[in-house]
Design an enzyme around this catalytic site. Structure first.
Site, PDB file in Angstrom:
ATOM      1  CD  GLU A  46      58.859  26.560  29.268  1.00 24.12           C
ATOM      2  OE1 GLU A  46      59.178  27.690  28.863  1.00 24.12           O
ATOM      3  OE2 GLU A  46      59.687  25.673  29.495  1.00 24.12           O
ATOM      4  CE  LYS A 125      62.815  24.485  28.062  1.00 22.69           C
ATOM      5  NZ  LYS A 125      62.504  25.552  29.059  1.00 22.69           N
ATOM      6  CB  CYS A 168      60.584  27.727  26.068  1.00 23.58           C
ATOM      7  SG  CYS A 168      61.047  29.263  26.879  1.00 23.58           S
TER       8      CYS A 168
HETATM    9  O1  LIG Z   1      60.803  32.037  34.329  1.00 23.46           O
HETATM   10  C1  LIG Z   1      59.987  31.241  34.752  1.00 23.46           C
HETATM   11  O2  LIG Z   1      59.504  31.264  35.895  1.00 23.46           O
HETATM   12  C2  LIG Z   1      59.545  30.161  33.840  1.00 23.46           C
HETATM   13  N1  LIG Z   1      60.518  29.959  32.819  1.00 23.46           N
HETATM   14  C3  LIG Z   1      60.473  28.808  32.182  1.00 23.46           C
HETATM   15  O3  LIG Z   1      59.597  28.052  32.423  1.00 23.46           O
HETATM   16  C4  LIG Z   1      61.508  28.430  31.184  1.00 23.46           C
HETATM   17  C5  LIG Z   1      62.596  27.724  31.942  1.00 23.46           C
HETATM   18  S1  LIG Z   1      63.372  28.707  33.208  1.00 23.46           S
HETATM   19  N2  LIG Z   1      61.963  29.569  30.471  1.00 23.46           N
HETATM   20  C6  LIG Z   1      62.760  29.483  29.417  1.00 23.46           C
HETATM   21  O4  LIG Z   1      63.161  28.412  28.939  1.00 23.46           O
HETATM   22  C7  LIG Z   1      63.130  30.841  28.847  1.00 23.46           C
HETATM   23  C8  LIG Z   1      64.026  30.804  27.631  1.00 23.46           C
HETATM   24  C9  LIG Z   1      64.381  32.183  27.248  1.00 23.46           C
HETATM   25  O5  LIG Z   1      63.831  33.157  27.719  1.00 23.46           O
HETATM   26  C10 LIG Z   1      65.446  32.406  26.246  1.00 23.46           C
HETATM   27  O6  LIG Z   1      65.901  31.448  25.578  1.00 23.46           O
HETATM   28  O7  LIG Z   1      65.863  33.553  26.114  1.00 23.46           O
END
Ligand SMILES: O=C(O)CNC(=O)[C@H](CS)NC(=O)CCC(=O)C(=O)O
Length: 283
Positions: A46, A125, A168
């Site tokens: 991602e 997503k 994710c």
């Molecule tokens: O943090 C960043 O800069 C980038 N993160 C992302 O791109 C994405 C959306 S904020 N991360 C997740 O979806 C984490 C899910 C997860 O960690 C869980 O389900 O526990």
């Protein structure tokens, strides 16, 4: 046995930074490495093209959908198409920001390219990470920048089997994976940017559970290390077979390619000999 009975697949772990060009250069090297190691399909994590200081940085690099023939600058999609063609590799391109009808929010789009460099699939997503982590000040509000996609499961035909798409945070929603397996998915991808905290607690269990309960190979490349935002991601990129065994796992907290061979005959035997998918009573 056909070569496509045991295709080699790669999960590409990255520690993406706050500028697109160096991230694409690095992704290009890792994709070439995956192809050199015999992979036919490679999955990027991602946000491989940008893990910026602020979530809103993604808006600045969002592209129109090149497959819609929109005019416009599409350097990330151009790179992906070229990398697929030059390496003769199918690529699942993690997620990239693609423009939405809203001016201030974009889709987190997972694009798929065949080995001719043609775009053959797209999944946006659907579950957005709007959470505060327990016992921590760490908080995420993905929906401030991203629009959720339509809740239609995306399963594509490939020479390696039917390929289901997820991303994710989706890993926490088993009903999506049920829908993907019900639509025939044999390989399911989950390109991720799982946090260090939640990854440590849940990553392996979630990935293995989704593989086991759907009798499908799960390919889950993750972001790793520290990013421009100051956040840390968990790494441990995984390829899990349909019996829940970890076939390959990244061992470093850096950019890394891991590969595994899918045994499609074994998968077919498993699904007919251990037919739990056909024993479902609900949904
Ligand atoms: O943090 C960043 O800069 C980038 N993160 C992302 O791109 C994405 C959306 S904020 N991360 C997740 O979806 C984490 C899910 C997860 O960690 C869980 O389900 O526990």
């Amino acid at each position: 046995m056909l070569e496509t009975d045991t295709p080699r697949i790669a999960a590409i772990q990255m520690s993406s930074r706050g500028e697109v060009a160096p991230n694409l250069a690095r992704a290009g090297d890792l994709l070439a490495d995956a192809a050199k190691r015999g992979a036919r399909l490679a999955v990027l994590p991602e946000n491989f093209a940008l893990m910026g200081a602020h979530e809103t940085d993604k808006l600045g690099v969002a592209e129109p959908d090149a497959a819609h023939g929109d005019d416009g600058d599409t350097p990330i999609q151009d790179f992906l198409s070229r990398a697929a063609r030059d390496n003769g590799l199918w690529i699942v391109a993690g997620t990239i920001p693609i423009a939405s009808p809203e001016p201030d929010r974009v889709y987190a789009a997972c694009l798929v390219y065949n080995d001719q460099g043609e775009r053959v699939g797209r999944y946006d997503k659907i579950h957005l990470f709007d959470v505060g982590l327990p016992d921590s000040r760490e908080a995420y509000r993905e929906s401030a920048t991203f629009v959720a996609g339509e809740t239609t499961p995306v399963v594509l035909d490939t020479p390696f089997g039917k390929l289901g798409l997820s991303v994710c945070y989706d890993l926490r929603f088993p009903e999506l994976y049920r829908a993907l397996s019900a639509a025939g998915a044999e390989i399911i991808v989950a390109p991720s940017a799982f946090t260090q905290t939640t990854g440590h607690a849940h990553w392996h269990v979630l990935a293995r559970a989704r593989a086991i309960e759907n009798l499908a190979t799960l390919v889950a490349p993750n972001q790793t290390g520290s990013h421009a935002s100051g956040r840390q991601t968990y790494g441990h990129s995984l390829i899990v077979d349909a019996w829940g065994q970890v076939q390959a796992e990244a061992k470093t907290t850096a950019n890394e390619v891991v590969v595994a061979d899918i045994d499609r005959n074994r998968l077919a035997e498993l699904r007919s000999g251990f037919p739990c998918l056909s024993h479902r009573r609900l949904g």
